[in-house]
Design a protein around this motif. Structure first.
Motif, PDB file in Angstrom:
ATOM      1  N   PHE A 505       0.831  -1.224   0.000  1.00  0.00           N
ATOM      2  CA  PHE A 505       0.000   0.000   0.000  1.00  0.00           C
ATOM      3  C   PHE A 505       0.854   1.258   0.000  1.00  0.00           C
ATOM      4  CE2 PHE A 505      -2.591  -3.377   1.766  1.00  0.00           C
ATOM      5  CZ  PHE A 505      -3.809  -3.204   1.111  1.00  0.00           C
ATOM      6  N   ASP A 506       2.163   1.090  -0.127  1.00  0.00           N
ATOM      7  CA  ASP A 506       3.078   2.224  -0.057  1.00  0.00           C
ATOM      8  C   ASP A 506       4.027   2.147  -1.250  1.00  0.00           C
ATOM      9  OD1 ASP A 506       4.913   4.195   0.562  1.00  0.00           O
ATOM     10  OD2 ASP A 506       4.935   3.723   2.704  1.00  0.00           O
ATOM     11  N   LEU A 507       3.987   3.177  -2.119  1.00  0.00           N
ATOM     12  CA  LEU A 507       4.874   3.192  -3.275  1.00  0.00           C
ATOM     13  C   LEU A 507       6.338   3.108  -2.878  1.00  0.00           C
ATOM     14  CD1 LEU A 507       3.153   5.893  -5.532  1.00  0.00           C
ATOM     15  CD2 LEU A 507       3.547   3.499  -6.124  1.00  0.00           C
ATOM     16  N   GLY A 529       1.780  -7.765  -4.909  1.00  0.00           N
ATOM     17  CA  GLY A 529       0.402  -7.827  -4.438  1.00  0.00           C
ATOM     18  C   GLY A 529      -0.274  -6.461  -4.385  1.00  0.00           C
ATOM     19  N   ILE A 530      -1.451  -6.384  -4.985  1.00  0.00           N
ATOM     20  CA  ILE A 530      -2.273  -5.169  -4.936  1.00  0.00           C
ATOM     21  C   ILE A 530      -3.662  -5.570  -4.436  1.00  0.00           C
ATOM     22  CG2 ILE A 530      -3.344  -3.306  -6.250  1.00  0.00           C
ATOM     23  CD1 ILE A 530      -0.333  -3.022  -6.090  1.00  0.00           C
ATOM     24  N   ILE A 549       1.018  -6.669   7.061  1.00  0.00           N
ATOM     25  CA  ILE A 549       0.473  -5.614   6.215  1.00  0.00           C
ATOM     26  C   ILE A 549       0.435  -4.303   7.004  1.00  0.00           C
ATOM     27  CG2 ILE A 549      -1.576  -4.763   5.006  1.00  0.00           C
ATOM     28  CD1 ILE A 549      -2.204  -7.558   4.165  1.00  0.00           C
ATOM     29  N   ARG A 550       0.961  -3.252   6.405  1.00  0.00           N
ATOM     30  CA  ARG A 550       0.921  -1.921   7.011  1.00  0.00           C
ATOM     31  C   ARG A 550       0.493  -0.908   5.959  1.00  0.00           C
ATOM     32  NH1 ARG A 550       0.628  -4.363  10.806  1.00  0.00           N
ATOM     33  NH2 ARG A 550       1.863  -4.378  12.717  1.00  0.00           N
ATOM     34  N   LEU A 551      -0.385  -0.001   6.323  1.00  0.00           N
ATOM     35  CA  LEU A 551      -0.858   1.036   5.411  1.00  0.00           C
ATOM     36  C   LEU A 551      -0.302   2.384   5.845  1.00  0.00           C
ATOM     37  CD1 LEU A 551      -2.957  -1.316   5.033  1.00  0.00           C
ATOM     38  CD2 LEU A 551      -4.629   0.459   4.487  1.00  0.00           C
ATOM     39  N   ARG A 556      -4.680   5.711   4.808  1.00  0.00           N
ATOM     40  CA  ARG A 556      -5.781   5.562   5.774  1.00  0.00           C
ATOM     41  C   ARG A 556      -6.597   6.852   5.869  1.00  0.00           C
ATOM     42  NH1 ARG A 556      -2.062   4.289  10.417  1.00  0.00           N
ATOM     43  NH2 ARG A 556      -3.925   4.381  11.742  1.00  0.00           N
ATOM     44  N   ASP A 557      -5.898   7.991   5.795  1.00  0.00           N
ATOM     45  CA  ASP A 557      -6.599   9.271   5.837  1.00  0.00           C
ATOM     46  C   ASP A 557      -7.494   9.441   4.606  1.00  0.00           C
ATOM     47  OD1 ASP A 557      -5.426   9.861   8.232  1.00  0.00           O
ATOM     48  OD2 ASP A 557      -3.901  11.221   7.392  1.00  0.00           O
ATOM     49  N   ARG A 558      -6.999   9.009   3.445  1.00  0.00           N
ATOM     50  CA  ARG A 558      -7.816   9.117   2.227  1.00  0.00           C
ATOM     51  C   ARG A 558      -9.074   8.253   2.332  1.00  0.00           C
ATOM     52  NH1 ARG A 558      -3.953   8.304  -2.944  1.00  0.00           N
ATOM     53  NH2 ARG A 558      -5.986   8.528  -4.038  1.00  0.00           N
ATOM     54  N   MET A 559      -8.945   7.065   2.918  1.00  0.00           N
ATOM     55  CA  MET A 559     -10.106   6.188   3.060  1.00  0.00           C
ATOM     56  C   MET A 559     -11.062   6.731   4.118  1.00  0.00           C
ATOM     57  SD  MET A 559      -9.823   4.018   0.723  1.00  0.00           S
ATOM     58  CE  MET A 559     -11.269   3.063   1.176  1.00  0.00           C
TER      59      MET A 559
END
Length: 618
Positions: A505-507, A529-530, A549-551, A556-559
């Protein structure tokens, strides 16, 4: 008369088991070798019982008295004391024997051990452990020979033999162990192993453990070996069983050894002893069964069939061929939780129509019970012509089950497997269930790839070679990328063909992974994985509750804002596409993980990846 002279003059009877005897008759289940220090009288009585039964050869109670194995009991600093006490006890036992008795210093093999620390030991560590034990044994100056026994891996035994020969002129007996008669587990024939050991300087070559008299006698029949090679056999008393408490027991009758003793002599055996389950009664039976002690030289047959590994029938593995030059997309699906599979297969057909290159099938992800993924994979392949990639976990299968599953996959023509440990059983529907830990995922990769040689884990021919391509899992979200890369290097060494990662989840993690793999000169295909997020709640769950898994806070703010705006699906899709853009800058493989089997979302992302190929051609 020394041992070499005695071996030239007569057939010698060796003693039997120490460990199973102590376990069965004395109820001892701790480190047997430590009894040399804590209960020397017990060990002395065992030796004396074998000598009274007629044994010409006894072995020291030192089979596992090396640093690596004693570390299980925090006894690694007692190596010298334990080994030297063992020799002294054996020497005391023969002091009052009424016939000549020879003492062998016993050193056991490590390759068949299931302890993970021992499996991780480097060749240098194994050599150091053996040398330390050998030095302790030789320092007593009371041995008549060295016994290297229960070696499942011929290279390990050859290496041990070279170390021993460099240290001493004492005769060396080398015993391999076979899972099936006549062949080692890597497919080397017993005859070939004997020839290699004899050439390397072993005074006596033979076999011990695992098999009983019937199969070991069979292994020596029609055996093509050089003339004047001296042979040894130490069979188990038979196949083990379990008692009402689940303990392993052997119930082979001593009279059975009496029947086989003369047969072994006729086959040209110089030393006849016993291994697991045998007792002084078996030794006495062997002595009674020999009609003579005259040596009969082993007769080499005129013709000996050669066992050759089969070359795998190479399959196409289309998505692995494609990923070398074009963007390639796999989609992970969870098999259904119930018997209604209609929606699942309709979704799979829609993914195929969208151009997905393969469907990966989880193996009870999060330890939640679903239809067996192999069953679903077979239907995808046979009914819908969809390439399946089956996740195979070590969590749910012991070694027997894993091998059976691998053979079943090959018989179905399913050749693509992702080898993983699996989520802990306590996380799922049945927290009382236990995880199986016979092997780690890296060893599972090696096990799967062994079938490509056409040789099974017991060493027997499979009559056909498989063509598995095995994926290894990689976690680009780890705090230390270098540790994860080391894990991949181990998997590649065990035969891993390509990599499938955890969802990213992190570029920054994608670019860091690409740099780390390049720096380590790792160039196998990578499928990143996406996982499209479906809601703020989904994002928070993944970040806080799913291991590995870490976001980023920005995601998280966007969601969280999307929840307020009422467009969570659209924002989740946009984030996934941004990540795919980053992936496609440095990799050709995308692995889309569908949350809750939402096919519409997956199809949109498959189309997005496919569009990149169309754009590249214009």
């Amino acid at each position: 008369m020394d041992l070499r002279q005695a071996l030239k003059q007569r057939v010698l009877v060796a003693d039997g088991a120490m460990g199973t005897l102590l376990y069965g008759n004395y109820g001892i289940s701790s480190a047997f070798e430590n009894l040399n220090l804590t209960h020397p009288d017990t060990i002395l009585r065992v030796h004396q019982a074998y000598i009274s039964a007629g044994a010409d050869i006894i072995q020291t109670n030192t089979y596992a008295a090396n640093r690596l194995k004693l570390a299980r009991y925090d006894l690694q600093d007692q190596v010298t004391a334990i080994n030297q006490a063992a020799v002294q006890i054996a020497h005391s036992a023969r002091q009052h024997a009424d016939h000549p008795v020879y003492i062998l210093g016993t050193i056991g093999g490590l390759a068949g051990d299931t302890d993970q620390e021992i499996q991780r030991a480097t060749p240098a560590a194994i050599a150091s452990s053996l040398t330390e034990q050998l030095d302790a044994l030789l320092a007593t100056n009371q041995l008549d020979g060295i016994l290297l026994e229960t070696y499942y891996a011929l290279p390990e035994l050859l290496a041990a033999l070279r170390l021993v020969k460099a240290k001493t002129d004492l005769p060396v007996i080398t015993n391999v162990s076979m899972l099936a008669p006549g062949v080692l587990r890597d497919g080397t024939t017993f005859a070939a192993a004997i020839r290699q050991l004899a050439k390397a300087g072993a005074d006596v070559v033979g076999t011990n453990c695992r098999l009983g008299p019937y199969y070991l006698a069979q292994s020596f029949e029609h055996l093509a070996i050089p003339e004047n090679v001296q042979l040894a056999v130490y069979p188990n008393s038979g196949l083990p069983g379990t008692d009402q408490d689940g303990a392993v027991v052997y119930d082979g009758e001593p009279s059975y050894f009496e029947e086989y003793a003369e047969r072994f002599r006729q086959l040209g055996l110089n030393i006849i002893g016993g291994c697991c389950g045998t007792t002084p009664l078996h030794t006495a039976a062997t002595v009674r069964g020999l009609t003579s002690r005259t040596i009969i030289h082993h007769r080499t047959p005129t013709h000996q069939p050669l066992a050759t590994p089969l070359a795998p029938a190479k399959g196409q593995h289309p998505f692995l061929a494609k990923v070398a030059t074009a963007k390639t997309v796999l989609v992970e699906m969870d098999p259904p939780r119930n018997f209604d599979t209609t929606k699942f297969f309709k979704g799979a057909q829609r993914l195929k129509a969208a151009g997905v290159d393969g469907i990966t099938l989880s193996d009870n992800s999060l330890a939640e019970v679903r239809i067996a993924n192999v069953t679903i994979a077979a239907q995808l392949k046979l009914n819908y012509s969809i390439t399946p990639v089956v996740h195979l976990t070590t969590r749910d299968h012991n070694l027997i089950g894993l091998q059976s599953e691998i053979m079943g996959l090959h018989s179905l023509g399913i050749d693509d497997v992702l080898a993983v440990t699996g989520d802990p059983a306590k996380l799922g529907d049945f927290p009382g269930a236990t995880s199986v830990s016979d092997v780690r995922s890296v060893e599972l990769i090696k096990l799967i790839k062994q079938f490509n040689s056409g040789i099974g884990p017991t060493g027997k021919s499979l009559k056909q070679a498989s063509d598995f391509r095995v994926a290894g899992a990689f976690n680009p979200n780890a705090y230390r990328t270098d540790v994860s890369v080391k894990s991949i290097e181990r998997k590649l060494a065990y035969g891993c063909d390509y990599i499938i990662t955890q969802p990213v989840f992190d570029l920054a993690n994608i670019y860091a992974m690409a740099d780390a793999l390049k720096a380590s000169n790792i160039h196998v295909p990578v499928f990143v994985g996406i996982m499209p997020l479906v809601s703020k709640r989904n994002a928070e769950f993944l970040h806080h509750e799913v291991h590995g898994i870490r976001l980023p806070k920005t995601v998280r703010d966007r969601m969280a804002q999307a929840e307020l705006d009422g467009n969570e699906r659209e924002v989740g899709l946009q984030i996934a596409k941004e990540l795919i853009d980053g992936v496609c800058e440095v990799f050709n493989g995308v692995h889309i993980v569908i949350p809750f089997n939402r096919f519409k979302t997956a199809i949109e992302l498959v189309n997005y990846v496919q569009q990149k190929n169309l754009t590249a051609t214009h």
